[in-house]
Design an enzyme around this catalytic site. Structure first.
Site, PDB file in Angstrom:
ATOM      1  N   PRO A 322       0.681  -1.043  -0.135  1.00 18.45           N
ATOM      2  CA  PRO A 322       0.125   0.019   0.010  1.00 18.45           C
ATOM      3  C   PRO A 322       0.526   1.210  -0.071  1.00 18.45           C
ATOM      4  CG  PRO A 322       0.144  -0.786   2.253  1.00 18.45           C
ATOM      5  CD  PRO A 322       0.956  -1.710   1.391  1.00 18.45           C
ATOM      6  N   THR A 323       2.008   1.275   0.274  1.00 13.88           N
ATOM      7  CA  THR A 323       2.976   2.440   0.267  1.00 13.88           C
ATOM      8  C   THR A 323       3.177   3.294  -0.923  1.00 13.88           C
ATOM      9  OG1 THR A 323       5.192   1.329   0.003  1.00 13.88           O
ATOM     10  CG2 THR A 323       4.076   1.327   2.257  1.00 13.88           C
ATOM     11  N   CYS A 324       3.613   4.330  -0.966  1.00 18.09           N
ATOM     12  CA  CYS A 324       3.947   5.168  -2.161  1.00 18.09           C
ATOM     13  C   CYS A 324       5.355   4.947  -2.848  1.00 18.09           C
ATOM     14  CB  CYS A 324       3.580   6.711  -2.055  1.00 18.09           C
ATOM     15  SG  CYS A 324       1.819   6.965  -1.649  1.00 18.09           S
ATOM     16  N   ASP A 325       5.844   4.014  -2.345  1.00 14.11           N
ATOM     17  CA  ASP A 325       7.281   3.560  -2.947  1.00 14.11           C
ATOM     18  C   ASP A 325       7.106   2.589  -4.048  1.00 14.11           C
ATOM     19  OD1 ASP A 325       9.988   2.386  -3.163  1.00 14.11           O
ATOM     20  OD2 ASP A 325      10.368   3.260  -1.294  1.00 14.11           O
ATOM     21  N   ASN A 366       5.595   5.935   5.765  1.00 13.54           N
ATOM     22  CA  ASN A 366       4.352   6.441   4.840  1.00 13.54           C
ATOM     23  C   ASN A 366       3.187   6.425   5.853  1.00 13.54           C
ATOM     24  OD1 ASN A 366       3.447   5.609   1.658  1.00 13.54           O
ATOM     25  ND2 ASN A 366       4.478   7.310   2.219  1.00 13.54           N
TER      26      ASN A 366
END
Ligand SMILES: *Cc1c(COP(=O)(O)O)cnc(C)c1O
Length: 376
Positions: A322-325, A366
């Site tokens: 789910p992270t923005c990485d 995050n």
């Protein structure tokens, strides 16, 4: 998946991914190791799952502990282990941490070069040291590379140096690679160990211990041999290389002790495609590489995933966190087959996640909290 875990999850009301560990399974695993290798002492590798509940249970069963830092030594002591049941098995230690361990009463240290021997000799006089030798890790799904250990020939010099500095040159250790699916992997390392014992004896140093390390697998998607097979195969190799003079042995199971005791429940956050004609769907979960599934790095460990729609036709999916990485993608090179009817909001069960998950999860990358863990 055990009935106890199923029941716990059935009545669960809170939100977010959770790891549930069934301590009865850990107990069964400990007993299986003790039975499969009856003359071998078990040093549980704390890093696999350092939860106090796991450590206290194992301490009460009589387990010893392989630790990698002063903090892990303190955790093992707090769980009820006495210092004589603790090994400081990391070959890379600050001298002041060795001194701390010594103050706590720890007298067993891993080394793989002369500089490390000198640190131990200075601040932990008279302690036992074992020298780690390199192992190629062939056959392992999570190989441990060349970071730890020295060439077998050099080990003889390292141990002789320890002996000269007043330490007890205790023996040899190796690690055949984590999730080692071939029980014969121990054979080659034991041949090297036996040769080191002989050469040390020629130099007047009598070694007495072989640390067989970890590597015992847990079941993910592929079948793995049982602990009994590992025990029998390792014992045969010990006989072959040491004859009637079998040394004291220890094992350091991590994954094999706790892996199959844990299940992660996660939720599907989004299912999408990158184009109308895309053959592969993207399935985004509320857990990813930074939330506890770090061992999906390079797609090394492939977990078994259960869905509420199992039985429906399958379709290849890229699985992501789910992270923005953008590194937070778990299976893409080899997409994962999941039911076509899978929907946003479905709860999935990731099995075999009792080892190397919660302990790897980021503190709050995050804004996602560390993996919640329940021990039952
Ligand atoms: C990590 C580690 C282990 C445990 O390995 P598993 O493959 O999880 O059994 C054992 N010994 C040492 C020195 C380790 O670093």
């Amino acid at each position: 998946m055990t009935d106890r875990i199923r029941e716990f999850l059935r009545t669960r009301t809170d939100d977010g991914p959770v790891l549930v560990v069934d301590l009865d399974v850990v107990r069964d695993n400990y007993n299986a190791f003790a039975k499969a290798l009856p003359d071998t002492r078990v040093f549980y590798a704390v890093k696999a799952n350092p939860a106090p509940e796991v450590l206290s249970l194992l301490a009460s069963l009589g387990s010893c502990f392989d630790t990698a830092s002063v903090a892990e030594i303190e955790m093992a002591l707090a769980a009820g282990a006495t210092a004589d049941r603790i090994s400081y098995g990391n070959t890379i230690k600050k001298e002041r941490d060795i001194a701390r361990a010594y103050q706590y009463g720890v007298r067993l240290f891993a080394v793989d070069c002369q500089a490390e021997v000198e640190k131990v000799a200075r601040v932990a006089p008279g302690s036992k040291v074992f020298c780690r030798i390199l192992c190629d890790g062939a056959g392992a799904e999570w190989p441990l590379s060349r970071k730890f250990g020295c060439e077998p020939q050099m080990a003889v010099d390292v141990l002789e140096h320890a002996h000269r500095l007043g330490l007890s040159a205790h023996g040899i250790s190796f690690h055949v690679g984590s999730q080692q699916r071939d029980p014969k992997a121990w054979d080659k390392a034991l041949a090297s160990a036996a040769a080191i014992f002989r050469e040390s004896a020629d130099r007047g140093i009598s070694l007495s211990m072989v640390n067989l390390g970890g590597g015992f697998p847990t079941k993910y998607l592929k079948k793995v041999p049982g602990v009994k097979t590992y025990g029998a195969t390792i014992f045969q190799a010990l006989r072959k290389h040491f004859g009637n003079r079998i040394p004291d042995t220890i094992i350091e199971p991590g994954r094999g002790m706790v892996g199959n005791a844990g299940v992660i429940e996660t939720e599907v956050v989004l299912v999408s495609k990158k184009s109308e004609t895309d053959k592969v769907r993207w399935v985004y979960l509320d857990i990813g590489k930074f939330g506890g599934l770090a061992e999906t790095m390079d797609e090394s460990i492939r977990y078994a995933i259960k869905t509420p729609r199992d039985g429906a036709p399958l379709e290849p999916c890229v699985l992501a966190g789910p992270t923005c990485d953008s590194a937070d993608v778990m299976y893409e090179k080899e997409p994962y087959l999941l039911p076509v009817s899978l929907e946003i909001g479905d709860k999935l069960l990731i099995e075999g996640t009792g080892a190397y998950t919660a302990t790897y999860s980021a503190v709050a990358f995050n804004g996602f909290p560390p993996l919640k863990t329940i021990h039952i």
